[in-house]
Design a protein around this motif. Structure first.
Motif, PDB file in Angstrom:
ATOM      1  N   UNK A 237       0.812  -1.209   0.000  1.00 22.39           N
ATOM      2  CA  UNK A 237       0.000   0.000   0.000  1.00 22.39           C
ATOM      3  C   UNK A 237       0.849   1.263   0.000  1.00 22.39           C
ATOM      4  N   UNK A 238       2.039   1.191   0.643  1.00 22.65           N
ATOM      5  CA  UNK A 238       2.855   2.406   0.717  1.00 22.65           C
ATOM      6  C   UNK A 238       3.867   2.488  -0.428  1.00 22.65           C
ATOM      7  N   UNK A 239       3.774   1.586  -1.412  1.00 22.14           N
ATOM      8  CA  UNK A 239       4.810   1.627  -2.451  1.00 22.14           C
ATOM      9  C   UNK A 239       4.692   2.894  -3.297  1.00 22.14           C
ATOM     10  N   UNK A 240       5.836   3.432  -3.678  1.00 23.01           N
ATOM     11  CA  UNK A 240       5.956   4.699  -4.425  1.00 23.01           C
ATOM     12  C   UNK A 240       5.387   5.898  -3.675  1.00 23.01           C
ATOM     13  N   UNK A 241       5.248   5.764  -2.364  1.00 21.98           N
ATOM     14  CA  UNK A 241       4.721   6.874  -1.566  1.00 21.98           C
ATOM     15  C   UNK A 241       5.940   7.654  -1.054  1.00 21.98           C
ATOM     16  N   UNK A 242       6.203   8.822  -1.679  1.00 21.36           N
ATOM     17  CA  UNK A 242       7.460   9.508  -1.368  1.00 21.36           C
ATOM     18  C   UNK A 242       7.453  10.175   0.001  1.00 21.36           C
ATOM     19  N   UNK A 243       6.251  10.466   0.520  1.00 12.89           N
ATOM     20  CA  UNK A 243       6.212  11.090   1.844  1.00 12.89           C
ATOM     21  C   UNK A 243       5.987  10.051   2.945  1.00 12.89           C
ATOM     22  N   UNK A 244       6.405   8.805   2.674  1.00 10.65           N
ATOM     23  CA  UNK A 244       6.279   7.758   3.699  1.00 10.65           C
ATOM     24  C   UNK A 244       7.120   8.157   4.916  1.00 10.65           C
ATOM     25  N   UNK A 245       6.536   7.993   6.110  1.00 10.73           N
ATOM     26  CA  UNK A 245       7.226   8.445   7.321  1.00 10.73           C
ATOM     27  C   UNK A 245       8.056   7.312   7.930  1.00 10.73           C
ATOM     28  N   UNK A 246       8.980   7.700   8.818  1.00  8.81           N
ATOM     29  CA  UNK A 246       9.775   6.714   9.554  1.00  8.81           C
ATOM     30  C   UNK A 246       8.834   5.774  10.315  1.00  8.81           C
ATOM     31  N   UNK A 247       7.805   6.361  10.898  1.00 11.14           N
ATOM     32  CA  UNK A 247       6.856   5.562  11.652  1.00 11.14           C
ATOM     33  C   UNK A 247       6.177   4.504  10.776  1.00 11.14           C
ATOM     34  N   UNK A 248       5.753   4.919   9.567  1.00 12.80           N
ATOM     35  CA  UNK A 248       5.125   3.947   8.654  1.00 12.80           C
ATOM     36  C   UNK A 248       6.118   2.848   8.272  1.00 12.80           C
ATOM     37  N   UNK A 249       7.360   3.249   8.047  1.00 10.81           N
ATOM     38  CA  UNK A 249       8.400   2.270   7.725  1.00 10.81           C
ATOM     39  C   UNK A 249       8.565   1.263   8.864  1.00 10.81           C
ATOM     40  N   UNK A 250       8.616   1.772  10.097  1.00 10.19           N
ATOM     41  CA  UNK A 250       8.825   0.879  11.243  1.00 10.19           C
ATOM     42  C   UNK A 250       7.637  -0.070  11.432  1.00 10.19           C
ATOM     43  N   UNK A 251       6.427   0.438  11.207  1.00  7.19           N
ATOM     44  CA  UNK A 251       5.246  -0.429  11.289  1.00  7.19           C
ATOM     45  C   UNK A 251       5.353  -1.547  10.254  1.00  7.19           C
ATOM     46  N   UNK A 252       5.789  -1.148   9.068  1.00  3.23           N
ATOM     47  CA  UNK A 252       5.877  -2.122   7.985  1.00  3.23           C
ATOM     48  C   UNK A 252       6.881  -3.235   8.306  1.00  3.23           C
ATOM     49  N   UNK A 253       8.100  -2.863   8.724  1.00  6.06           N
ATOM     50  CA  UNK A 253       9.104  -3.916   8.985  1.00  6.06           C
ATOM     51  C   UNK A 253       8.794  -4.671  10.277  1.00  6.06           C
ATOM     52  N   UNK A 254       8.056  -4.024  11.160  1.00  6.01           N
ATOM     53  CA  UNK A 254       7.633  -4.718  12.366  1.00  6.01           C
ATOM     54  C   UNK A 254       6.766  -5.921  11.990  1.00  6.01           C
ATOM     55  N   UNK A 255       5.829  -5.712  11.063  1.00  8.26           N
ATOM     56  CA  UNK A 255       5.002  -6.831  10.625  1.00  8.26           C
ATOM     57  C   UNK A 255       5.790  -7.797   9.766  1.00  8.26           C
ATOM     58  N   UNK A 256       6.528  -7.243   8.812  1.00  7.20           N
ATOM     59  CA  UNK A 256       7.152  -8.077   7.785  1.00  7.20           C
ATOM     60  C   UNK A 256       8.268  -8.945   8.345  1.00  7.20           C
ATOM     61  N   UNK A 257       9.071  -8.416   9.246  1.00  2.84           N
ATOM     62  CA  UNK A 257      10.261  -9.141   9.707  1.00  2.84           C
ATOM     63  C   UNK A 257      10.291  -9.375  11.210  1.00  2.84           C
ATOM     64  N   UNK A 258      10.112  -8.297  11.979  1.00  5.95           N
ATOM     65  CA  UNK A 258      10.304  -8.421  13.426  1.00  5.95           C
ATOM     66  C   UNK A 258       9.304  -9.387  14.043  1.00  5.95           C
ATOM     67  N   UNK A 259       8.095  -9.405  13.484  1.00  2.00           N
ATOM     68  CA  UNK A 259       7.054 -10.273  14.029  1.00  2.00           C
ATOM     69  C   UNK A 259       7.471 -11.744  14.027  1.00  2.00           C
ATOM     70  N   UNK A 260       8.095 -12.174  12.953  1.00  2.00           N
ATOM     71  CA  UNK A 260       8.481 -13.587  12.866  1.00  2.00           C
ATOM     72  C   UNK A 260       9.639 -13.913  13.815  1.00  2.00           C
ATOM     73  N   UNK A 261      10.554 -12.956  14.003  1.00  2.00           N
ATOM     74  CA  UNK A 261      11.610 -13.165  14.995  1.00  2.00           C
ATOM     75  C   UNK A 261      11.002 -13.197  16.406  1.00  2.00           C
ATOM     76  N   UNK A 262      10.071 -12.278  16.652  1.00  2.00           N
ATOM     77  CA  UNK A 262       9.428 -12.245  17.971  1.00  2.00           C
ATOM     78  C   UNK A 262       8.685 -13.561  18.216  1.00  2.00           C
ATOM     79  N   UNK A 263       7.984 -14.016  17.201  1.00  2.00           N
ATOM     80  CA  UNK A 263       7.229 -15.268  17.295  1.00  2.00           C
ATOM     81  C   UNK A 263       8.170 -16.441  17.561  1.00  2.00           C
ATOM     82  N   UNK A 264       9.337 -16.428  16.912  1.00  2.00           N
ATOM     83  CA  UNK A 264      10.302 -17.513  17.099  1.00  2.00           C
ATOM     84  C   UNK A 264      10.749 -17.585  18.554  1.00  2.00           C
ATOM     85  N   UNK A 265      11.160 -16.435  19.092  1.00  2.00           N
ATOM     86  CA  UNK A 265      11.629 -16.411  20.480  1.00  2.00           C
ATOM     87  C   UNK A 265      10.498 -16.750  21.445  1.00  2.00           C
ATOM     88  N   UNK A 266       9.332 -16.182  21.184  1.00  2.00           N
ATOM     89  CA  UNK A 266       8.171 -16.432  22.024  1.00  2.00           C
ATOM     90  C   UNK A 266       7.811 -17.917  22.059  1.00  2.00           C
TER      91      UNK A 266
END
Lengths: 326, 326
Positions: A156-185
């Motif tokens: 949804x945020x692709x090619x969105x030039x005014x994407x914020x740091x916060x939006x970026x962090x939300x995105x990688x939180x779901x895409x990557x961090x969640x699976x690492x968190x799930x693994x440890x959990x």
């Protein structure tokens, strides 16, 4: 069974990871033997196995550590990771993954869609073999939801030039961090760790996942392609704007706009200008700084876990993956 | 909440099916509200809800019937069905499903892949809410594997003119009958039916699923498209050869070969010739005969279930869906 050389420094963990690979191999039986071979090649093509490694280490934070159970949980997580990789390749139309042709490019989109679905099922099948883990499964399916939502966010945020740091962090939180968190959990709950310890493990996974993805994204701008001698910037051309670019664009959008709007057709000259602008506005430095913040948070949490050689391994491993300067 | 008119004759079941829809609706929460609306539209676009209906009826064959649990199991099965439909649409590149634009055609392949994945997870999430059903989940994931293998089989045999009746039956057994069998099985185990009863329910689902798919495939050759006034034969052009054609081709391959080898580019004249050949060699009659065999097997098994009004409903429903002449 050959593991990535990084595991040579962790002999005990290395043995467990080999069992994880065997468990996965045993569970994957596809009638079409070509596809089966391709899936198995993907397993052995040198994926780093970070997620199962952290699951195995976290499992040792609980009082009721059972190696077979920990190996199963770790295997389920790696299979889940593979399922999302295969579907990501369909979505991104990628020709290669870990240096071997993607299922998608070799057998067609159809096979790739169903093979990914199949691996999702295998993940739940391996998990459900441990009857004690119903809550675990429920938690897992909720988490997988979040991971998929992260992928949808990214689109949804692709090619969105005014994407914020916060939006970026939300995105990688779901895409990557969640699976690492799930693994440890999952590792920690599997061996009945206390609620406090489980929460710490979850946080460790989250922090290190965040740092891991930020570094991965930074490398997209700094590492050079062997053939080309310069960064490929594929993600950027496909409209996936990551942290170094987002930091650099802040307040300087007008300078980036004419370059980025070339999208997939971006010229080499324009790519180089973007890199020069990122360097001018310290995008990479700022991104590394944030990655280091997350790394330190992870390391601090690890220190608070119950003592043991697993904890030392986890600390050392986290440091070796994440603790880097520019 | 509007159900298909066919349920007007089954007032009790009709109420339960409405609860199934509510359960599904409650569990689907997608951050992108457009996609969420599209998924919910698909739920309400008049799918026949046959799989949840048979799950609900089978649940009443056991001594420990619990309506909430039966509704959950039925909801999980319908969500699973939806997930496979969405991925099928990606694979087949279909523009419409139940008369509304497919997620794939409206939002792109990417959304459709991840939305299907999301629904897979929701299925396991709904199932795992019933702590007693770990074996059930394991059984389910094994079954879902078989369903996906059926899809892969279908792709492997496409455009294979010497496909046998046996290969066709294996294919629809995985693709369709398995999910009906799983529905009946899950309903019955959920309410602790005896092993004998559970086995009967599984068989009922299998037989009716086989009959259902054969009839569906026959209709592809006999029902006329509203606009065109003649069968569309989409499956055939895409190389999915079903029972009427397979029967007719037996021993007469040379007559079909020049027509079918036109594949997607098949002319209207060639289509009509194929239909004429199928009629000449009684392909439709033979297919209907086999469908009726399966229907009768299902009806015979239903009669052997513990008595009750649910059993009468199941008998009546099976007869009304399947018991037809040409």
């Amino acid at each position: 069974m050959q593991l990535h050389a990084m595991w040579d420094d962790y002999p005990a963990l290395s043995d467990d990871l080999k069992e994880v690979l065997q468990t996965i191999e045993k569970n994957i039986q596809i009638r079409d033997k070509h596809v089966e071979k391709n899936v198995k090649d993907l397993i052995h093509a040198g994926g780093k196995l970070l997620r199962p490694a952290f699951a195995l280490l976290s499992a040792q934070a609980g009082p009721d550590f059972d190696k077979d159970r920990a190996v199963s949980i770790a295997a389920a997580l790696e299979v889940l990771h593979m399922a999302t990789l295969i579907h990501d390749d369909v979505v991104d139309d990628s020709p290669l993954r870990r240096g071997i042709p993607t299922i998608h490019s070799k057998y067609g989109r159809n096979y790739a869609v169903y093979t990914g679905d199949y691996l999702f099922c295998i993940c739940f099948k391996i998990l459900s073999a441990h009857a004690s883990s119903v809550e675990n499964i429920e938690f897992n399916s909720k988490n997988i939801e979040k991971i998929l939502m992260g992928e949808l966010d990214q689109m949804r945020t692709s090619y969105k030039m005014d994407v914020t740091v916060r939006e970026y962090l939300t995105r990688i939180s779901g895409k990557t961090a969640q699976l690492f968190a799930l693994s440890c959990y999952s590792g920690a709950t599997g061996s009945k760790a206390s609620r406090m310890t489980v929460a710490k493990c979850y946080n460790i996974g989250h922090y290190l996942g965040m740092a891991f993805q930020i570094i991965d994204d930074v490398l997209d701008y700094t590492s050079t392609d062997e053939g080309l001698g310069k960064p490929v910037l594929n993600d950027m051309k496909q409209g996936i704007y990551s942290l170094p670019l987002i930091y650099a664009m802040k307040g300087h959008l007008a300078e980036f706009e004419p370059l980025l709007s070339q999208k997939l057709a971006m010229s080499d000259a324009a790519s180089e200008q973007v890199l020069a602008l990122i360097s001018k506005y310290n995008g990479v430095e700022q991104a590394f700084k944030l990655a280091n913040k997350y790394t330190n948070k992870a390391l601090r949490e690890i220190k608070k876990l119950p003592a043991g050689s697993y904890r030392d391994d986890m600390y050392r491993l986290t440091k070796s993956i994440l603790d880097r300067d520019i």
